[in-house]
Design a protein around this motif. Sequence first.
Motif, mmCIF file in Angstrom:
data_model
loop_
_atom_site.group_PDB
_atom_site.id
_atom_site.type_symbol
_atom_site.label_atom_id
_atom_site.label_comp_id
_atom_site.label_asym_id
_atom_site.label_seq_id
_atom_site.Cartn_x
_atom_site.Cartn_y
_atom_site.Cartn_z
ATOM 1 N N PHE A 113 -4.227 25.584 -0.428
ATOM 2 C CA PHE A 113 -3.512 25.332 0.814
ATOM 3 C C PHE A 113 -2.174 24.643 0.571
ATOM 4 O O PHE A 113 -2.006 23.920 -0.403
ATOM 5 C CB PHE A 113 -4.356 24.465 1.757
ATOM 6 C CG PHE A 113 -5.625 25.142 2.185
ATOM 7 C CD1 PHE A 113 -5.632 26.047 3.229
ATOM 8 C CD2 PHE A 113 -6.815 24.884 1.531
ATOM 9 C CE1 PHE A 113 -6.800 26.678 3.618
ATOM 10 C CE2 PHE A 113 -7.984 25.505 1.904
ATOM 11 C CZ PHE A 113 -7.973 26.407 2.954
ATOM 12 N N VAL A 114 -1.259 24.891 1.497
ATOM 13 C CA VAL A 114 0.008 24.160 1.542
ATOM 14 C C VAL A 114 0.143 23.621 2.958
ATOM 15 O O VAL A 114 -0.439 24.162 3.897
ATOM 16 C CB VAL A 114 1.224 25.040 1.186
ATOM 17 C CG1 VAL A 114 1.194 25.444 -0.265
ATOM 18 C CG2 VAL A 114 1.319 26.257 2.081
ATOM 19 N N LYS A 115 0.903 22.534 3.082
ATOM 20 C CA LYS A 115 1.034 21.903 4.388
ATOM 21 C C LYS A 115 2.494 21.829 4.780
ATOM 22 O O LYS A 115 3.360 21.532 3.965
ATOM 23 C CB LYS A 115 0.442 20.495 4.344
ATOM 24 C CG LYS A 115 0.552 19.747 5.671
ATOM 25 C CD LYS A 115 -0.124 18.397 5.614
ATOM 26 C CE LYS A 115 0.779 17.391 4.972
ATOM 27 N NZ LYS A 115 0.328 16.015 5.122
ATOM 28 N N GLY A 116 2.731 22.099 6.041
ATOM 29 C CA GLY A 116 4.044 21.891 6.634
ATOM 30 C C GLY A 116 3.831 21.004 7.843
ATOM 31 O O GLY A 116 2.855 21.166 8.569
ATOM 32 N N GLU A 117 4.707 20.022 8.032
ATOM 33 C CA GLU A 117 4.493 19.152 9.184
ATOM 34 C C GLU A 117 5.795 18.774 9.858
ATOM 35 O O GLU A 117 6.856 18.816 9.263
ATOM 36 C CB GLU A 117 3.698 17.904 8.793
ATOM 37 C CG GLU A 117 4.292 16.998 7.768
ATOM 38 C CD GLU A 117 3.343 15.860 7.433
ATOM 39 O OE1 GLU A 117 2.869 15.177 8.359
ATOM 40 O OE2 GLU A 117 3.083 15.646 6.236
ATOM 41 N N THR A 118 5.660 18.457 11.121
ATOM 42 C CA THR A 118 6.764 17.960 11.932
ATOM 43 C C THR A 118 6.347 16.592 12.443
ATOM 44 O O THR A 118 5.301 16.072 12.066
ATOM 45 C CB THR A 118 7.051 18.891 13.119
ATOM 46 O OG1 THR A 118 5.961 18.824 14.038
ATOM 47 C CG2 THR A 118 7.250 20.327 12.673
ATOM 48 N N LYS A 119 7.131 16.035 13.343
ATOM 49 C CA LYS A 119 6.773 14.735 13.916
ATOM 50 C C LYS A 119 5.522 14.819 14.780
ATOM 51 O O LYS A 119 4.820 13.836 14.950
ATOM 52 C CB LYS A 119 7.926 14.194 14.755
ATOM 53 C CG LYS A 119 9.121 13.798 13.935
ATOM 54 C CD LYS A 119 10.229 13.262 14.814
ATOM 55 C CE LYS A 119 11.439 12.896 13.976
ATOM 56 N NZ LYS A 119 12.515 12.352 14.808
ATOM 57 N N ILE B 233 0.847 -1.193 0.000
ATOM 58 C CA ILE B 233 0.000 0.000 0.000
ATOM 59 C C ILE B 233 0.879 1.238 0.000
ATOM 60 O O ILE B 233 1.741 1.413 0.848
ATOM 61 C CB ILE B 233 -0.931 0.012 1.233
ATOM 62 C CG1 ILE B 233 -1.830 -1.220 1.179
ATOM 63 C CG2 ILE B 233 -1.735 1.299 1.282
ATOM 64 C CD1 ILE B 233 -2.678 -1.403 2.391
ATOM 65 N N VAL B 234 0.648 2.083 -0.994
ATOM 66 C CA VAL B 234 1.370 3.349 -1.102
ATOM 67 C C VAL B 234 0.403 4.446 -0.681
ATOM 68 O O VAL B 234 -0.697 4.550 -1.225
ATOM 69 C CB VAL B 234 1.842 3.591 -2.553
ATOM 70 C CG1 VAL B 234 2.520 4.952 -2.662
ATOM 71 C CG2 VAL B 234 2.763 2.475 -3.004
ATOM 72 N N THR B 235 0.819 5.224 0.273
ATOM 73 C CA THR B 235 -0.041 6.321 0.709
ATOM 74 C C THR B 235 0.610 7.634 0.333
ATOM 75 O O THR B 235 1.828 7.784 0.378
ATOM 76 C CB THR B 235 -0.274 6.297 2.238
ATOM 77 O OG1 THR B 235 0.974 6.422 2.895
ATOM 78 C CG2 THR B 235 -0.973 5.026 2.663
ATOM 79 N N LYS B 236 -0.220 8.566 -0.071
ATOM 80 C CA LYS B 236 0.245 9.906 -0.407
ATOM 81 C C LYS B 236 -0.759 10.886 0.171
ATOM 82 O O LYS B 236 -1.957 10.773 -0.072
ATOM 83 C CB LYS B 236 0.329 10.081 -1.923
ATOM 84 C CG LYS B 236 0.807 11.442 -2.328
ATOM 85 C CD LYS B 236 0.884 11.574 -3.831
ATOM 86 C CE LYS B 236 1.278 12.992 -4.178
ATOM 87 N NZ LYS B 236 1.191 13.230 -5.610
ATOM 88 N N ARG B 237 -0.251 11.785 0.938
ATOM 89 C CA ARG B 237 -1.122 12.805 1.521
ATOM 90 C C ARG B 237 -1.044 14.045 0.655
ATOM 91 O O ARG B 237 0.034 14.486 0.293
ATOM 92 C CB ARG B 237 -0.675 13.134 2.937
ATOM 93 C CG ARG B 237 -0.825 11.954 3.854
ATOM 94 C CD ARG B 237 -0.384 12.289 5.239
ATOM 95 N NE ARG B 237 -0.421 11.072 6.040
ATOM 96 C CZ ARG B 237 -0.343 11.055 7.339
ATOM 97 N NH1 ARG B 237 -0.211 12.165 8.002
ATOM 98 N NH2 ARG B 237 -0.381 9.923 7.987
ATOM 99 N N ALA C 173 0.870 19.193 12.206
ATOM 100 C CA ALA C 173 0.858 19.700 10.835
ATOM 101 C C ALA C 173 0.213 21.081 10.822
ATOM 102 O O ALA C 173 -0.690 21.360 11.615
ATOM 103 C CB ALA C 173 0.086 18.755 9.921
ATOM 104 N N VAL C 174 0.687 21.933 9.925
ATOM 105 C CA VAL C 174 0.145 23.275 9.774
ATOM 106 C C VAL C 174 -0.330 23.413 8.334
ATOM 107 O O VAL C 174 0.377 23.054 7.397
ATOM 108 C CB VAL C 174 1.224 24.344 10.062
ATOM 109 C CG1 VAL C 174 0.693 25.737 9.782
ATOM 110 C CG2 VAL C 174 1.721 24.234 11.492
ATOM 111 N N PHE C 175 -1.535 23.924 8.158
ATOM 112 C CA PHE C 175 -2.093 24.164 6.836
ATOM 113 C C PHE C 175 -2.232 25.668 6.648
ATOM 114 O O PHE C 175 -2.760 26.351 7.519
ATOM 115 C CB PHE C 175 -3.462 23.484 6.704
ATOM 116 C CG PHE C 175 -3.376 21.993 6.849
ATOM 117 C CD1 PHE C 175 -3.145 21.205 5.740
ATOM 118 C CD2 PHE C 175 -3.497 21.390 8.088
ATOM 119 C CE1 PHE C 175 -3.044 19.831 5.868
ATOM 120 C CE2 PHE C 175 -3.393 20.025 8.231
ATOM 121 C CZ PHE C 175 -3.171 19.239 7.120
#
Length: 165
Positions: A51-57, A41-45, A60-62
């Motif tokens: 919108f653009v997304k930035g995320e850390t561990k 299974i390949v997942t892509k978010r 996430a920020v949109f």
Amino acid sequence: DVYKRQINAEYGAEFADDNSKTQIEVTLDTGATVVLTKEHIVTKRSVPEPFVKGETKTFAVFMDKTRTPELEEEGFLRETTRRVQMLRKALGLHRKQRINLVIAVENKDLHSILSKNKDFLSDRVGVSDFKLLNNFKEVEEQKMDKVTEEEVKKIKLVLGATLVN
């Protein structure tokens, strides 16, 4: 996560987050049984425009990247402020020293933006007297200590400054 939920709902199977269950058996419409593992299974978010997304561990920020007239105005003011600060630096001024400032801009929209934000700009760059002109040639008549031509957002500005004694 969406794919896990979809597989769980459609096939009554579950991939556990803790890797305790690493495969499931799926019976296809043809009657064939297939064993799926997490590697299959390949997942892509993805995030929808604008919108653009930035995320850390941990989170996430949109952010909406739509440029509004207000954001354009703020950007122009910040860049103009920066250019006036560079002019002050070229004059060798200290922060507490005040200037008389002349800005000439022939673009009506940007002239309007500067006109309604004269107080803001004056406070930010230590201006005692601020003249906003429509014509570049008028700057020469002002007898400034330093005059510079700048381009902000592809629009020409002429800035002039004189130290206030």
